[in-house]
Structures are given as C-alpha cells and as structure tokens.
Design an enzyme around this catalytic site. Structure first.
Site, PDB file in Angstrom:
ATOM      1  N   ARG A 180       4.630  -5.167   2.303  1.00 48.61           N
ATOM      2  CA  ARG A 180       4.752  -5.277   3.760  1.00 48.61           C
ATOM      3  C   ARG A 180       3.765  -6.288   4.313  1.00 48.61           C
ATOM      4  NH1 ARG A 180       3.136   0.222   5.340  1.00 48.61           N
ATOM      5  NH2 ARG A 180       3.312  -0.517   7.457  1.00 48.61           N
ATOM      6  N   ASP A 186       2.950   3.733  -2.136  1.00 46.67           N
ATOM      7  CA  ASP A 186       2.357   3.046  -0.987  1.00 46.67           C
ATOM      8  C   ASP A 186       1.554   1.825  -1.421  1.00 46.67           C
ATOM      9  OD1 ASP A 186       1.752   2.922   1.923  1.00 46.67           O
ATOM     10  OD2 ASP A 186      -0.286   3.032   1.131  1.00 46.67           O
ATOM     11  N   SER A 188       2.951   5.669   5.619  1.00 47.22           N
ATOM     12  CA  SER A 188       1.967   5.114   4.685  1.00 47.22           C
ATOM     13  C   SER A 188       0.641   5.888   4.792  1.00 47.22           C
ATOM     14  CB  SER A 188       1.752   3.627   5.028  1.00 47.22           C
ATOM     15  OG  SER A 188       0.599   3.125   4.429  1.00 47.22           O
ATOM     16  N   HIS A 202      -9.412  10.539   9.365  1.00 41.01           N
ATOM     17  CA  HIS A 202      -8.907   9.194   9.089  1.00 41.01           C
ATOM     18  C   HIS A 202      -8.951   8.354  10.352  1.00 41.01           C
ATOM     19  CE1 HIS A 202      -6.553   6.025   7.236  1.00 41.01           C
ATOM     20  NE2 HIS A 202      -5.876   5.956   8.354  1.00 41.01           N
ATOM     21  N   LYS A 209      -0.774   9.314   2.136  1.00 40.57           N
ATOM     22  CA  LYS A 209      -2.071   9.314   1.441  1.00 40.57           C
ATOM     23  C   LYS A 209      -2.944  10.480   1.896  1.00 40.57           C
ATOM     24  CE  LYS A 209      -2.274   4.968   2.560  1.00 40.57           C
ATOM     25  NZ  LYS A 209      -2.559   3.571   2.857  1.00 40.57           N
TER      26      LYS A 209
HETATM   27  N1  URA Z   1      -3.007   1.576   7.081  1.00 40.56           N
HETATM   28  C1  URA Z   1      -2.248   2.080   6.083  1.00 40.56           C
HETATM   29  O1  URA Z   1      -2.758   2.749   5.196  1.00 40.56           O
HETATM   30  N2  URA Z   1      -0.942   1.819   6.088  1.00 40.56           N
HETATM   31  C2  URA Z   1      -0.325   1.070   7.038  1.00 40.56           C
HETATM   32  O2  URA Z   1       0.869   0.879   6.988  1.00 40.56           O
HETATM   33  C3  URA Z   1      -1.114   0.546   8.069  1.00 40.56           C
HETATM   34  C4  URA Z   1      -2.462   0.827   8.067  1.00 40.56           C
END
Ligand code: URA
Length: 428
Positions: free
Chosen positions: A171, A164, A186, A85, A190
């Site tokens: 957010r 999320d 967050s 990631h 995932k």
């Molecule tokens: N990427 C995400 O998936 N979540 C965040 O809060 C910030 C960047």
C-alpha cells in the site's frame, strides 16, 4: 478454503459489489502465501480505497489478517494485559511513560512497536538511544518480563500478522494507504493479535497526523473501536490534536530525556495530561483505577518501573543520553503571540536533521532533532530563541531550516483561541 479467481474478486470490488466472507478469507490468505500477484493485490487495494468496505467486510478482512499469523495470549499472566496505540505524531513519546506507569499500577503492558518511517518517530528508535537497550525479545522473554516487571516495549516479531507486513509495504508504494477500512484493519489486526484484554487508541488529528481533520479521525477511531469490541477486546479511543508537536522535544534521545522528566514528576503539561488520561482509561477499564496513575507518577513508582523495564532489556538507564555535536538556533520572527508551530514542519525538520529515516533500513542519529523553547499560545519577543536544531551532520541544517520557513511558524498580536489537546472520546 474455497478458491476464487483473483480477477473476479478485483472486478467485484471495482463494480462496487460486496465481497463475501469466503472471498475475503481467500484474498488475504492467498496474497500472504504468494498465490496472488502484487499487481493484483494493488488493484484490489485501490478498488477498496475507491469503493470502500462495509462494516462486515472490514471486520472479516481484519479477522483474516489476524488468522495469517499467531495471536498472543497473556491470559495466564498474574496481571491484566493492556495496550495503548497511537496512530503516529510528532514528539509523541507517550508510550515511553505510559508503559512503565501502568506497570507500576499492577498491569501488564506488552507494547509491540515499530521503527519510524518519514516524519513520525518510532518508539523503538527512541529507546535505542538508551545505551545497551535491545528491541528484540523472544515470546518467552516477553512473557517473563511482563510477569516480573510489568512492561516491555519490543519489536513485533515476523509471526505477528504477516499479511499486514506484506500488504502495508504494498500500500505504501501504490497510493493506497489512505483508505479508512484498510488503515483500521491494519492497525487493529496487529493490536488484537498483540493479546491485550483492554486497548486505548490515541488517534491523532492535524497537520502532523495521518488524519488531517477531526471528522476523518473520528471516523477511523469509531471503526477501530467497533473492530476491537467485535474481537472481544475492551477498546476506547481518544482523538487528540496533532497540529503542533507534543511536548518540547522531537527526536530520539531528546524525547527519552523528556519522557524521563515526566516520569520524575515534571515535564511539559501537554505530555503529562495525555499520559495521565490514557493511563486512567486503561487502569479504569482493567479494574485498577485505585492504583492511581497520577500518584504513581508523583511518588516515584513509575520511575522505578521505567528503570526495571530498561534494565530488563539490557539498557543502562543511568548512562548519559547521546547528545548531537552541532546545534543551531531558530528565533522568533516578530514580537507577539506564537499562533502556529506546525507539527508537520517540525517533524520534517527533525527527520532531515537525522532523527528519522527515508527508507526502511536507513540508520538514525540518536541525538538529532528539534528542541522547542516555546509552544503555541506563548508570548514571544522578536529574536528570542524558539527552537534549537541538533545534528551530528551539520550539512543537514539548511534542509531542516527550510522546513521551518514559510508559514510553519507564525506570530500575531493577539493570542490564538485555546485548542484542547483531547478533542473527543469514543468508546463505552
Ligand atoms: N499504521 C498502520 O499500522 N497501518 C496503516 O495502514 C496505517 C498506519
């Protein structure tokens, strides 16, 4: 599940008190189910941003987010599942190379990705520049492709951390993205729900990244590594430089072209270095270091995997990539060494040329973007081409050029001090 009063939970965090596990489980579940109003969750997110979460609260929040959907499980596959990631950068096409490269090393690489918003590009937008390629795979198609080909890049379905999906959108419009515990939970919810056994995080740092300083990037990286390990996922993180774009292309088809050059054994040195470092991290963690990622790039195994991965999702890897109809050249302002080629400025220029979107469902231009002809540290002569801007919509040139004025591009008589691409590593 115990039920709480939303105002009491908000007030507790406003008054700098710790939230209990039960309060956290309830807040996340009730918001996902529509039982907490958006304005109440906005207030709670702002209280978290201002007063923080400790390690236990962050871990519990992450767990509650994962529990809002389904966790994928690839343990029955004949290959170990690994995931990479990136927190998002300009010109970051590493996933396009790393996924087939690790598949060629015998691993399974489920890359559940997103579309770009703002100046950072999305991996799905990049691959959609390939003729016929489709991002949507069912859970069964994903598992079958991982077994057969080893790598799949696809859209994360609505069942993956629905909490999320809702909270990140909130957010985004309430000034509460920049909280390290909320970012870490967050991302990691995932990634953990994505089902890989081993994970490597590329936490970007610099003007083109979320985290502007190495200290904040390392703090985010450290917290994400802890969350991964807590959840039983082998996790390591690299903090990497994003003060200048990665590689020489920014834009969807342009980046696919560069990724293919790396898969063919060439391409820019920085893209190769980061690709191989991330691939070696995962190959080693998953016990496949002997499969030798560097050799797999050099001997064509990674390219074979790329072709199989694209074809499995309906793409024609042999079709020419789209090319924008219009171009304009930006030249060096003076003779000397290129000391600054700002990542954010180049990202914004590519976005304004049509490579990115301002709103979630805007279309993108596959051929639009910026092609760089020099990188920081290169010697340049006044008037020499530094970059080509590409677009199908020539009215966009003015705004894109404006992003590259001011101090976005700088030269000096002496070369800049070398800045390493990989700033630090966190993990066991
Ligand atoms: N990427 C995400 O998936 N979540 C965040 O809060 C910030 C960047």
């Amino acid at each position: 599940m115990e039920i709480f009063d939303a105002v009491e939970v908000i007030a507790a965090k406003r008054d700098r008190r710790e939230l209990s596990d039960a309060q956290i489980d309830w807040a996340v579940a009730a918001y996902t189910a529509g039982q907490i109003a958006a304005e109440q969750m906005s207030a709670l997110a702002m209280a978290i941003l201002l007063n923080g979460f400790n390690r236990r609260e962050t871990a519990r929040w992450t767990r509650a987010m994962i529990a809002s959907g389904r966790r994928l499980d690839f343990s029955a596959l004949g290959r170990v599942a690994v995931d990479k990631h990136s927190t998002g950068g300009v010109g970051d096409k590493i996933t396009l190379v790393v996924a087939p490269l690790l598949a060629a090393c015998g691993l399974a690489v489920p890359q559940l990705s997103g579309r770009g918003l703002g100046h950072t590009g999305g991996t799905l937008d990049k691959l959609e520049a390939v003729k016929g390629w489709r991002a949507d795979l069912s859970a069964e198609e994903l598992a079958a492709q991982l077994e057969r080909v080893g790598a799949a890049v696809c859209a994360a379905g609505p069942g993956l951390v629905p909490a999320d999906r809702k909270l990140y959108a909130l957010r985004d419009v309430t000034g509460t993205v920049e909280s390290i515990p909320l970012i870490a939970s967050s991302i990691m919810s995932k990634k953990i729900a994505g089902g890989a056994a081993h994970l490597v995080l590329d936490v970007k740092c610099g003007s083109g990244a979320f985290m502007k300083t190495p200290e904040r990037a390392a703090e985010l990286a450290g917290l994400m590594v802890e969350l991964g390990l807590d959840a039983g996922v082998g996790t390591a993180a690299l903090v990497t430089d994003m003060s200048t774009p990665l590689g020489r292309t920014v834009g969807n088809a342009l980046e696919v072209r560069e990724a293919v050059a790396v898969l063919a054994g060439g391409g820019p040195a920085d893209v190769r270095e980061l690709t191989l470092t991330l691939a070696e991290e995962l190959a080693t963690a998953a016990g496949r270091a002997h499969a030798d990622p560097a050799a797999a790039l050099a001997d064509g195994r990674a390219m074979d995997s790329w072709r199989a991965m694209i074809a499995a999702q309906g793409g024609d890897w042999s079709a020419p990539l789209p090319q924008a109809r219009w171009s304009e050249v930006i030249t060096a302002p003076a003779t000397g060494f290129l000391t600054r080629l700002d990542a954010l400025a180049v990202g914004v220029a590519a976005w304004r040329l049509g490579a990115g979107r301002a709103r979630q469902d805007d279309p993108v231009e596959a051929g639009a973007g910026v092609e760089l002809h020099a990188q920081v540290g290169d010697r340049v002569t006044a008037g020499q081409p530094l970059a080509t801007l590409w677009t199908d919509t020539p009215e966009r040139f003015g705004a894109a050029q404006a992003a590259l004025t001011g101090d976005a591009i700088q030269t000096a008589p002496a070369p800049p001090p070398p800045r390493p691409l990989i700033l630090s590593r966190i993990g066991s």
